[in-house]
Design a protein around this motif. Structure first.
Motif, mmCIF file in Angstrom:
data_model
loop_
_atom_site.group_PDB
_atom_site.id
_atom_site.type_symbol
_atom_site.label_atom_id
_atom_site.label_comp_id
_atom_site.label_asym_id
_atom_site.label_seq_id
_atom_site.Cartn_x
_atom_site.Cartn_y
_atom_site.Cartn_z
ATOM 1 N N UNK A 452 -42.228 21.487 -16.657
ATOM 2 C CA UNK A 452 -43.028 20.337 -17.102
ATOM 3 C C UNK A 452 -42.391 18.990 -16.763
ATOM 4 N N UNK A 453 -41.343 18.989 -15.953
ATOM 5 C CA UNK A 453 -40.571 17.761 -15.712
ATOM 6 C C UNK A 453 -40.904 17.112 -14.376
ATOM 7 N N UNK A 454 -42.097 17.376 -13.845
ATOM 8 C CA UNK A 454 -42.486 16.680 -12.620
ATOM 9 C C UNK A 454 -42.586 15.178 -12.896
ATOM 10 N N UNK A 455 -41.841 14.372 -12.132
ATOM 11 C CA UNK A 455 -41.795 12.927 -12.360
ATOM 12 C C UNK A 455 -41.879 12.229 -11.006
ATOM 13 N N UNK A 456 -42.981 11.508 -10.772
ATOM 14 C CA UNK A 456 -43.132 10.837 -9.483
ATOM 15 C C UNK A 456 -42.057 9.793 -9.263
ATOM 16 N N UNK A 457 -41.602 9.154 -10.348
ATOM 17 C CA UNK A 457 -40.577 8.120 -10.195
ATOM 18 C C UNK A 457 -39.233 8.720 -9.770
ATOM 19 N N UNK A 458 -39.041 10.043 -9.971
ATOM 20 C CA UNK A 458 -37.820 10.714 -9.506
ATOM 21 C C UNK A 458 -38.017 11.261 -8.101
ATOM 22 N N UNK A 459 -39.028 12.152 -7.912
ATOM 23 C CA UNK A 459 -39.372 12.685 -6.584
ATOM 24 C C UNK A 459 -40.891 12.657 -6.472
ATOM 25 N N UNK A 460 -41.389 12.036 -5.417
ATOM 26 C CA UNK A 460 -42.841 11.959 -5.232
ATOM 27 C C UNK A 460 -43.362 12.919 -4.176
ATOM 28 N N UNK A 461 -42.480 13.807 -3.649
ATOM 29 C CA UNK A 461 -42.915 14.715 -2.585
ATOM 30 C C UNK A 461 -42.018 15.949 -2.603
ATOM 31 N N UNK A 462 -42.640 17.147 -2.468
ATOM 32 C CA UNK A 462 -41.897 18.414 -2.404
ATOM 33 C C UNK A 462 -42.368 19.187 -1.169
ATOM 34 N N UNK A 484 -45.458 24.526 2.829
ATOM 35 C CA UNK A 484 -46.417 23.952 1.881
ATOM 36 C C UNK A 484 -45.879 22.592 1.446
ATOM 37 N N UNK A 485 -46.705 21.559 1.561
ATOM 38 C CA UNK A 485 -46.317 20.208 1.166
ATOM 39 C C UNK A 485 -47.129 19.797 -0.062
ATOM 40 N N UNK A 486 -46.415 19.313 -1.101
ATOM 41 C CA UNK A 486 -47.051 18.930 -2.363
ATOM 42 C C UNK A 486 -46.697 17.467 -2.651
ATOM 43 N N UNK A 487 -47.710 16.646 -2.824
ATOM 44 C CA UNK A 487 -47.527 15.241 -3.173
ATOM 45 C C UNK A 487 -47.742 15.074 -4.672
ATOM 46 N N UNK A 488 -46.808 14.342 -5.327
ATOM 47 C CA UNK A 488 -46.891 14.117 -6.762
ATOM 48 C C UNK A 488 -47.675 12.827 -7.012
ATOM 49 N N UNK A 489 -48.759 12.920 -7.772
ATOM 50 C CA UNK A 489 -49.610 11.769 -8.063
ATOM 51 C C UNK A 489 -49.093 11.025 -9.299
ATOM 52 N N UNK A 490 -49.314 9.709 -9.275
ATOM 53 C CA UNK A 490 -48.807 8.852 -10.340
ATOM 54 C C UNK A 490 -49.773 8.829 -11.523
ATOM 55 N N UNK A 491 -49.197 8.791 -12.729
ATOM 56 C CA UNK A 491 -49.966 8.535 -13.940
ATOM 57 C C UNK A 491 -49.319 7.337 -14.650
#
Length: 617
Positions: A452-462, A484-491
């Motif tokens: 549950x620790x996905x944080x765009x401000x830390x890493x925005x791309x995996x 597989x490329x995953x982009x983290x969206x901002x909230x």
């Protein structure tokens, strides 16, 4: 009187002749029945012999399989007993050595023990060193024994696989022969059943006709007896009528026999014609494995027309794989009808071949109707899985296990719906490295959030490296990898903060439409989005509507302006309360409050306002 005696004599002779013909007919019928029974018994005997041969072959094959299994079991048992014997012998040697040392120790004298004690004392730790070397040697021996056992087990597995392959090939060849025999047995049973039904129908028809003739004869006998009692003249007239009736009946019987024989002749001719029209598959077309060399086989299928007994027949093939692309992959011997394959088949190119067999006379006319020949190519696991680039996105702070990022779909060119194309998915690496943030369903390929620790401000791309193994992930499966490329969206999970903790400004009296100050808002969310852009609001101290504030969308600053002139004698200090929030609603946190002090300053001398002309008297 003479003429009466002659008529009676002729009548008696005619009756004798009729009885003789009837006996002859009955004798012929009995002989025909006996011949048919003999033929039927001979055919049944042949069928029984053929079935016994088939069952005998099956029993022999089962016997061979059982013998091979017993032989394999015997070898394993011998190997096990040999290993146990070697272990026992090794233990016995060790015990004998121990007992020998004990006996020698008891026989030695006290002086000898003292001397050895002194020697051991001088030698120091040499004995312990020897024991250590011996222990290490024993471990090496055990390691060698273990390797030898593993090597024996591998050889046994290899022999078992070879026996299976050999048995499979033999069973395939024998199954082809058995299929041929079963087809012949079924065909003969069908013919025998048709013949039996036809004979039963003929027998019923003959019985009906014979019973009808017997009834007519009984009636005629009764009529003749009655007329005989009535008188000679009447009897004479009645006998003539009876003879006429008998002559007509004989003609009817002959006509009926002719019609029956004609019907039987036509039935036999039609059956022969049907038999001629039927072309036989001597070896039915088997399913062929891809990547397997069948070019050395004499034939994979064979066609034959029974019209080749009457005149010369040539055989041809048409369709994709023969006279259409791929050309000449299947060829037929024009004389014998043997169909061969000339190259190795690939199911991924052509999963099946729909060919048509032709039979022609030497003049080019068709000898038979065309026969379809379908060759099916069986799939082998000869294609590894592969991927196309998969891209997706997921919002930061997503729930674990419930949120599906995407479904990864690998591809396999092997036959769909079989174990050869069943894929098993695994994640093997992640960039950036660290705690694995995603998990994948091994069967469906669903990629889900693991932590549950996905944080765009830390890493925005995996970037994930994923493998797919066919055969359902089992042993012997082929492996393919994909990215597989995953982009983290901002909230909007970051509350805006201020560059300074306090803001103070001043304005001149009697001026307006001037900028008082700029208030810098700081936000860690994605720049130039609604999660980053600040909204400033004056919530207190602006009851007279003297000020306004708006946001500079490029710098994210709040610009405070004076929109009405201020009179120093009325207002000298203004205290404004500001509320700072984002355009997007907060996921967590609340708006920021800020106090701003604004001082009004008195201006000495004339007042100049923008757009006016300053003059002195």
């Amino acid at each position: 009187m003479g003429s009466e005696r002659e008529r009676r004599r002729e009548k008696g002779e005619s009756q004798i002749n009729r009885k003789r013909r009837k006996r002859e007919r009955r004798g012929g019928v009995r002989e025909g029945k006996e011949r048919r029974r003999e033929n039927e018994s001979q055919r049944e005997k042949q069928e029984k012999e053929r079935e016994e041969r088939i069952s005998k072959r099956e029993r022999e094959r089962g016997k061979r399989v059982r013998e091979e299994e017993r032989e394999s079991k015997r070898r394993r048992e011998e190997r096990r007993k040999r290993e146990e014997g070697e272990k026992k012998e090794k233990k016995e040697r060790g015990r004998r050595k121990v007992r020998g040392r004990g006996k020698r120790g008891r026989r030695e004298s006290q002086s000898g023990r003292e001397s050895r004690r002194k020697v051991r004392k001088r030698e120091g730790g040499e004995k312990s060193k020897r024991k250590k070397r011996k222990r290490e040697g024993g471990e090496k021996v055990e390691e060698r024994e273990r390797r030898r056992r593993e090597r024996g087990e591998r050889e046994e597995e290899r022999e078992k696989e070879e026996r299976k392959l050999d048995g499979g090939q033999r069973e395939e060849e024998e199954s082809e022969k058995e299929r041929e025999e079963r087809e012949k047995v079924r065909e003969s049973k069908r013919r025998r059943e048709e013949r039996r039904k036809r004979e039963e129908g003929e027998k019923k028809e003959r019985g009906r006709r014979e019973s009808q003739r017997e009834r007519e004869q009984e009636e005629s006998e009764k009529v003749r007896e009655r007329r005989k009692r009535e008188g000679g003249e009447k009897v004479s007239g009645g006998s003539e009528r009876e003879e006429e009736r008998e002559r007509k009946r004989v003609e009817r019987v002959r006509e009926t026999g002719k019609r029956v024989r004609e019907r039987e002749r036509k039935t036999n001719e039609s059956a022969k014609a049907k038999k001629r029209r039927k072309r036989e598959w001597i070896i039915p077309p088997a399913k062929l494995k891809e990547n397997t060399d069948y070019t050395h086989k004499e034939y994979i299928a064979k066609i034959r027309s029974d019209k080749d007994k009457e005149q010369r027949v040539e055989y041809f093939l048409t369709g994709a794989g023969a006279d259409k692309p791929p050309f000449n992959l299947f060829v037929v011997d024009h004389e014998t009808g043997s169909v061969r394959v000339t190259a190795i088949l690939d199911r991924e190119k052509y999963p099946s071949y729909n060919l048509t067999g032709l039979a022609k006379f030497a003049d080019g006319s068709m000898a038979e109707a065309n026969i379809p020949l379908t060759v099916t190519v069986l799939d082998l696991n000869d294609n590894p899985p592969y991927f196309e680039l998969h891209t997706g996105n997921i919002s930061e702070a997503s729930e674990t296990g419930m949120t599906v990022v995407m479904t990864v779909q690998g591809k396999d060119d092997d036959q769909a719906g079989t174990i050869n194309s069943e894929l098993h998915y695994t994640i093997i690496s992640q960039e950036p490295a660290g705690e694995m943030m995603f998990t994948i369903d091994a069967k469906t390929g669903e990629l889900r959030v693991k932590e549950p620790t996905l944080d765009r401000e830390t890493y925005d791309f995996y970037k994930l490296l994923i493998t797919a193994k066919d055969m359902g992930g089992g042993e012997g499966g082929l492996v393919g990898t994909g990215t597989v490329e995953v982009k983290i969206l901002d909230i909007n999970d970051n509350v805006p903060t201020l560059e300074k903790s306090a803001y103070t400004g001043s304005v001149d009296e009697n001026v307006h439409d001037v900028e008082v100050m700029r208030i810098k808002a700081l936000d860690a969310d994605l720049v130039h989005t609604d999660n980053w852009l600040a909204v400033f609001e004056i919530v207190k101290g602006n009851e007279d509507k003297l000020f306004s504030i708006e946001t500079d969308k490029e710098t994210n600053e709040g610009v405070l302006k004076l929109i009405k002139p201020v009179d120093f004698e009325e207002v000298q200090n203004l205290d404004l309360d500001l509320l700072i929030k984002n355009v997007a609603p907060f996921v967590k946190g609340s708006a920021t409050r800020l106090d701003v002090d604004v001082k009004a300053e008195k201006v000495a001398g004339p007042v100049w306002a923008p757009g006016s002309v300053l003059t002195w008297a």
